[in-house]
Design an enzyme around this catalytic site. Structure first.
Site, PDB file in Angstrom:
ATOM      1  N   ASP A   1       0.835  -1.208   0.000  1.00 47.13           N
ATOM      2  CA  ASP A   1       0.000   0.000   0.000  1.00 47.13           C
ATOM      3  C   ASP A   1       0.871   1.261   0.000  1.00 47.13           C
ATOM      4  OD1 ASP A   1      -1.927  -1.855   0.228  1.00 47.13           O
ATOM      5  OD2 ASP A   1      -2.620  -1.280   2.237  1.00 47.13           O
TER       6      ASP A   1
ATOM      7  N   TYR B   1       1.935   2.189  -3.393  1.00 49.21           N
ATOM      8  CA  TYR B   1       0.820   2.775  -4.142  1.00 49.21           C
ATOM      9  C   TYR B   1       0.658   4.243  -3.724  1.00 49.21           C
ATOM     10  CZ  TYR B   1      -3.782   3.522  -6.153  1.00 49.21           C
ATOM     11  OH  TYR B   1      -4.821   4.010  -6.894  1.00 49.21           O
TER      12      TYR B   1
ATOM     13  N   SER C   1     -36.336  -3.774 -14.607  1.00 51.25           N
ATOM     14  CA  SER C   1     -36.590  -4.292 -13.264  1.00 51.25           C
ATOM     15  C   SER C   1     -36.854  -5.786 -13.420  1.00 51.25           C
ATOM     16  CB  SER C   1     -37.776  -3.583 -12.626  1.00 51.25           C
ATOM     17  OG  SER C   1     -38.880  -3.711 -13.475  1.00 51.25           O
TER      18      SER C   1
ATOM     19  N   GLU D   1     -26.798 -15.729 -10.063  1.00 51.14           N
ATOM     20  CA  GLU D   1     -25.856 -14.849  -9.362  1.00 51.14           C
ATOM     21  C   GLU D   1     -26.543 -14.182  -8.174  1.00 51.14           C
ATOM     22  OE1 GLU D   1     -25.401 -11.142 -12.155  1.00 51.14           O
ATOM     23  OE2 GLU D   1     -25.743 -12.907 -13.360  1.00 51.14           O
TER      24      GLU D   1
ATOM     25  N   LYS E   1     -28.143 -11.501  -5.730  1.00 48.69           N
ATOM     26  CA  LYS E   1     -28.816 -10.218  -5.948  1.00 48.69           C
ATOM     27  C   LYS E   1     -28.377  -9.287  -4.817  1.00 48.69           C
ATOM     28  CE  LYS E   1     -33.281  -8.189  -6.916  1.00 48.69           C
ATOM     29  NZ  LYS E   1     -33.092  -7.049  -6.044  1.00 48.69           N
TER      30      LYS E   1
ATOM     31  N   ASP F   1     -27.936  -6.154  -2.354  1.00 47.50           N
ATOM     32  CA  ASP F   1     -28.868  -5.190  -1.787  1.00 47.50           C
ATOM     33  C   ASP F   1     -28.172  -3.837  -1.709  1.00 47.50           C
ATOM     34  OD1 ASP F   1     -31.188  -4.345  -0.745  1.00 47.50           O
ATOM     35  OD2 ASP F   1     -30.938  -5.251   1.229  1.00 47.50           O
TER      36      ASP F   1
ATOM     37  N   TYR G   1     -23.190  -6.399 -13.594  1.00 47.82           N
ATOM     38  CA  TYR G   1     -23.926  -7.614 -13.960  1.00 47.82           C
ATOM     39  C   TYR G   1     -24.609  -7.572 -15.321  1.00 47.82           C
ATOM     40  CZ  TYR G   1     -27.725  -4.935 -11.730  1.00 47.82           C
ATOM     41  OH  TYR G   1     -28.605  -3.953 -11.356  1.00 47.82           O
TER      42      TYR G   1
ATOM     43  N   LYS H   1     -36.200 -14.256  -4.190  1.00 50.05           N
ATOM     44  CA  LYS H   1     -35.841 -13.505  -2.980  1.00 50.05           C
ATOM     45  C   LYS H   1     -35.683 -14.427  -1.774  1.00 50.05           C
ATOM     46  CE  LYS H   1     -36.092  -9.357  -3.054  1.00 50.05           C
ATOM     47  NZ  LYS H   1     -36.927  -8.233  -3.368  1.00 50.05           N
TER      48      LYS H   1
ATOM     49  N   CYS I   1     -29.035  -6.335  40.921  1.00 45.03           N
ATOM     50  CA  CYS I   1     -29.035  -7.463  39.984  1.00 45.03           C
ATOM     51  C   CYS I   1     -30.402  -8.154  40.003  1.00 45.03           C
ATOM     52  CB  CYS I   1     -27.928  -8.450  40.388  1.00 45.03           C
ATOM     53  SG  CYS I   1     -28.000 -10.003  39.476  1.00 45.03           S
TER      54      CYS I   1
ATOM     55  N   CYS J   1     -29.714 -11.835  41.772  1.00 48.67           N
ATOM     56  CA  CYS J   1     -29.289 -12.031  43.173  1.00 48.67           C
ATOM     57  C   CYS J   1     -29.479 -10.789  44.036  1.00 48.67           C
ATOM     58  CB  CYS J   1     -27.835 -12.483  43.223  1.00 48.67           C
ATOM     59  SG  CYS J   1     -26.681 -11.167  42.788  1.00 48.67           S
TER      60      CYS J   1
ATOM     61  N   CYS K   1     -23.168  -6.932  37.675  1.00 41.70           N
ATOM     62  CA  CYS K   1     -23.602  -7.352  39.003  1.00 41.70           C
ATOM     63  C   CYS K   1     -22.337  -7.604  39.815  1.00 41.70           C
ATOM     64  CB  CYS K   1     -24.426  -8.629  38.873  1.00 41.70           C
ATOM     65  SG  CYS K   1     -24.510  -9.583  40.388  1.00 41.70           S
TER      66      CYS K   1
ATOM     67  N   CYS L   1     -23.987 -14.900  42.908  1.00 41.10           N
ATOM     68  CA  CYS L   1     -25.094 -14.719  41.960  1.00 41.10           C
ATOM     69  C   CYS L   1     -25.311 -16.013  41.178  1.00 41.10           C
ATOM     70  CB  CYS L   1     -24.756 -13.571  41.005  1.00 41.10           C
ATOM     71  SG  CYS L   1     -25.988 -13.323  39.736  1.00 41.10           S
TER      72      CYS L   1
HETATM   73  N1  5U1 Z   1     -27.011  -9.819  -9.981  1.00 36.39           N
HETATM   74  C1  5U1 Z   1     -27.947  -9.117 -10.640  1.00 36.39           C
HETATM   75  N2  5U1 Z   1     -28.724  -8.226 -10.062  1.00 36.39           N
HETATM   76  N3  5U1 Z   1     -29.507  -7.743 -11.041  1.00 36.39           N
HETATM   77  C2  5U1 Z   1     -30.489  -6.788 -10.983  1.00 36.39           C
HETATM   78  N4  5U1 Z   1     -28.213  -9.240 -11.933  1.00 36.39           N
HETATM   79  C3  5U1 Z   1     -29.195  -8.377 -12.208  1.00 36.39           C
HETATM   80  N5  5U1 Z   1     -29.821  -8.096 -13.353  1.00 36.39           N
HETATM   81  C4  5U1 Z   1     -30.780  -7.175 -13.349  1.00 36.39           C
HETATM   82  C5  5U1 Z   1     -31.135  -6.486 -12.160  1.00 36.39           C
HETATM   83  C6  5U1 Z   1     -32.201  -5.460 -12.176  1.00 36.39           C
HETATM   84  O1  5U1 Z   1     -31.435  -6.882 -14.473  1.00 36.39           O
HETATM   85  C7  5U1 Z   1     -31.029  -7.635 -15.616  1.00 36.39           C
HETATM   86  C8  5U1 Z   1     -32.167  -8.436 -16.075  1.00 36.39           C
HETATM   87  C9  5U1 Z   1     -30.437  -6.743 -16.592  1.00 36.39           C
END
Ligand code: 5U1
Length: 679
Positions: A41, A44, A90, A124, A126, A128, A236, A325, A419, A422, A437, A443
């Protein structure tokens, strides 16, 4: 030409800037995308500082794709809108296995395949986080946008440029002149925790959860704030591409994105048919709690692009993909009451009693609140609506309260002054988050926990002496201290609930067997505050004899590796307490014994500075004993394999740790190696 001889001429500076760009992009890619740095590091940082110095001397050499541009730019007054050239899709959601079987059938019907033909999918995680689209023109990152409504998002280029794992320039060759890449920006969990700890210590606002942390960080108008947030991105899919499809299938396109320096989640996998999808879902569900990022399900995609095209879309969601999900990890419920549990060292832990709620696949009615600082930080009142979180096998916790929904009769949580078990006085030590305590072994709660710890696997390892049995033995007045375990008669134990003569005899035999132990195990079993297995092993190695540990003063104890002033004080105070001395003496008179320790000087610790991981079943010793043996030789023993691990000691049936060690090139050692070290 510059007059200062330490500043290079423009021509020299330009050449050097090009070299530094190339080197810094390369090393950032090795570090962030491959997790496999080539240089330290500090090196770098040195290259980075050199680039910054040249850019300061020659502002004309500062370009948008300079690695120095990740530090954040001047604040914006608002985000511009960005129309996505190709809409950001979506996904339809599924929750039950049957939904996935139905999805696979719809795909087969849509492709007019014969019944039983297995379709090739790519599965793969999903993530969050927040969906983001990156636009590269001539290989340079020119724009980053949020998903928005799928048609129009917000221009968050300055913020995304601060994310080290997003390349400012694509690597290699063959990329289309215009390439839009989609993926998820997220906050790694370890870094989220570290960020919040630091923010809390500084009295600053903490992030609610990693998802909000990621989304909130990307929505900052001042990208210098984003630059200070730990964000990462996995890609993705591809949106606009001036060359059309970049590959024949989704899996191939991910491989190309990776070649161009974009980060792709390594857990994606090609699978076949509905069975393959469901098996992947199961496996990932088991892995979920150990991942360093939050995922809320799995995405399945038909792998072949021609088949994807044939299937097309319904509304804005593709027919060729679906999100499966996981059960929600967070749910709302009512905090009915707060009670205090007393632990082995007397620490009082507030525990939330909740209106039962189904979360993370189980019904939760109790959850830890950790300590009073956490209760205050999360602004928790009895009667509140609270968010309960349960991730994988992790103990459920109250993540936060919703003060907006607080009823008028809600009560603040108060630490009791006595406590609850006890009645002894409760004290809170200045500077410590926990209250304790003061009853010690008077106790019953502390007695129970101390005895459970004493009998536990890594301590005396008394087979068959579970928590419930210890509680019964204490509640029935048969034992008060660990030493009393060895005075139990067959008659006494076989009369206990759920016990009979045979199980009673097994317990008596197990107690007899446990008497032959080791000094590190014995010291660990005593349950001295802050003395874990490693410290117990270090004490045994340093002093060789129990009597010497007991006689050591705080100054002497601090000579032991890894023992600082606080731990030294706990050890000295423990052995100065007459009740503890009486328990130790009683244990010795009951016949507890161990083989002599061969003391090793630091220069006789051949594994000093090395880190090992032990996995699988060893035939000649338990994993705990193997760990203590390696520690006695100076090694550290860790629970997880990383590039820094010096060796994996693998016994029979070694699983994922072995796979990881092999993939990282960590040496795999067998039991013979271990025995050779320790003999
Ligand atoms: N891993 C992954 N998450 N995700 C979300 N792939 C993926 N593909 C998505 C979305 C909304 O849409 C594809 C169908 C392009």
């Amino acid at each position: 030409m510059s007059a200062d001889p330490s500043v290079p001429s423009l021509a020299v500076a330009q050449k050097r800037v090009t070299e530094l760009h190339q080197q810094l992009h390369h090393h950032a890619w090795r570090y962030y995308a491959l997790d496999d740095p080539e240089i330290p590091d500090a090196e770098y940082d040195r290259l980075f500082a050199e680039l910054q110095a040249i850019e300061q001397a020659y502002p004309a050499l500062l370009t948008d794709d300079s690695p120095s541009q990740r530090v954040g730019a001047a604040p914006l007054s608002a985000f511009e809108s960005v129309a996505h050239a190709v809409p950001m899709l979506s996904l339809n959601n599924a929750f039950a296995d049957e939904d996935i079987i139905a999805f696979d059938k719809r795909v087969a019907d849509g492709l007019e395949l014969t019944a039983g033909a297995a379709i090739n999918y790519f599965a793969e995680p999903k993530l969050d986080g927040l969906a983001v689209s990156l636009r590269y023109e001539q290989g340079q990152l020119v724009q980053a946008a949020t998903r928005g409504d799928g048609q129009t998002g917000e221009n968050i280029t300055a913020n995304v440029k601060t994310i080290a794992s997003v390349p400012l320039r694509l690597r290699g060759s063959g990329w289309p002149d215009v390439l839009e890449v989609r993926g998820e920006v997220y906050m790694p969990l370890r870094e989220f925790d570290a960020f919040n700890k630091q923010a809390a210590a500084a009295g600053e606002k903490t992030l609610v959860n990693p998802r909000n942390g990621a989304a909130g960080s990307l929505r900052q108008l001042d990208s210098r704030i984003t630059a200070a947030r730990p964000l990462a991105m996995y890609c993705y899919s591809v949106g606009e591409s001036s060359d059309g499809a970049i590959a024949a299938s989704h899996s191939e396109s991910l491989a190309r994105l990776q070649q161009w320096g974009l980060r792709v989640c390594p857990l994606g996998k090609a699978v076949s048919g509905a069975d393959g999808l469901l098996a992947y879902y199961q496996r990932l569900g088991q892995q979920r709690a150990s991942l360093d990022y939050d995922i809320d399900g799995v995405v399945y995609k038909v792998d072949d692009f021609l088949q994807q095209r044939e299937l097309g879309f319904v509304a804005r969601a593709p027919r060729w993909a679906i999100a499966h999900k996981f059960p929600a990890q967070e749910e709302l419920t009512e905090l009915v009451d707060v009670e205090f549990q007393v632990g082995r060292t007397g620490a009082l832990t507030p525990v939330a009693r909740l209106k039962p709620v189904f979360v993370g696949g189980v019904t939760v009615s109790n959850a830890t609140l950790h300590n009073m600082d956490e209760v205050t930080r999360k602004d928790i009142h009895i009667g509140d609506t609270v968010v309960v979180r349960r991730a994988g096998d992790v103990i459920p916790e109250v993540a936060r309260s919703l003060p907006d929904r607080r009823p008028a009769n809600a009560q603040p949580v108060a630490m009791p002054s006595a406590c609850p078990v006890c009645g002894s006085h409760v004290e809170r030590v200045e500077g410590e988050a926990v209250a304790r305590c003061t009853g010690g072994l008077v106790c019953a709660a502390q007695r129970k926990e101390a005895i459970k710890h004493f009998a536990s696997r890594k301590a005396l390892d008394v087979d068959g002496l579970g928590d419930k049995l210890v509680e019964q033995l204490v509640d029935d007045g048969l034992i008060e201290s660990p030493a009393d375990l060895f005075t139990l008669s067959l008659e006494q134990v076989s009369q206990l609930e759920r016990m009979a003569v045979k199980s009673g005899q097994n317990l008596i035999d197990a107690l007899e067997k446990a008497k032959q132990t080791s000094l590190p195990r014995f010291l660990f079993a005593l349950g001295i505050r802050e003395v874990g297995e490693a410290t117990a092993a270090a004490l045994a190695n340093h002093y060789g004899e129990l009597s010497a540990v007991m006689a050591a003063d705080e100054r002497s104890l601090q000579q032991v590796p890894d023992v600082g002033p606080v731990v030294a004080r706990h050890i000295a105070e423990f052995f100065a307490e007459p009740r503890n001395q009486a328990v130790v003496n009683a244990l010795l008179s009951q016949g507890l014994a161990w083989p002599p320790i061969e003391k090793r000087a630091p220069d006789e610790q051949p594994l000093l500075g090395k880190t090992y991981v032990i996995t699988g079943t060893l035939s000649s010793m338990s994993r705990s004993d193997a760990k203590a043996a390696l520690q006695a030789l100076g090694a550290k023993v860790s629970g997880s394999v990383s590039k820094k691990t010096d060796g994996l000691v693998a016994g029979e049936a070694a699983g994922s740790k072995l796979t990881k060690a092999e993939s990282l090139g960590v040496p795999v050692l067998d039991e013979a190696w271990l025995l050779a070290q320790t003999s």
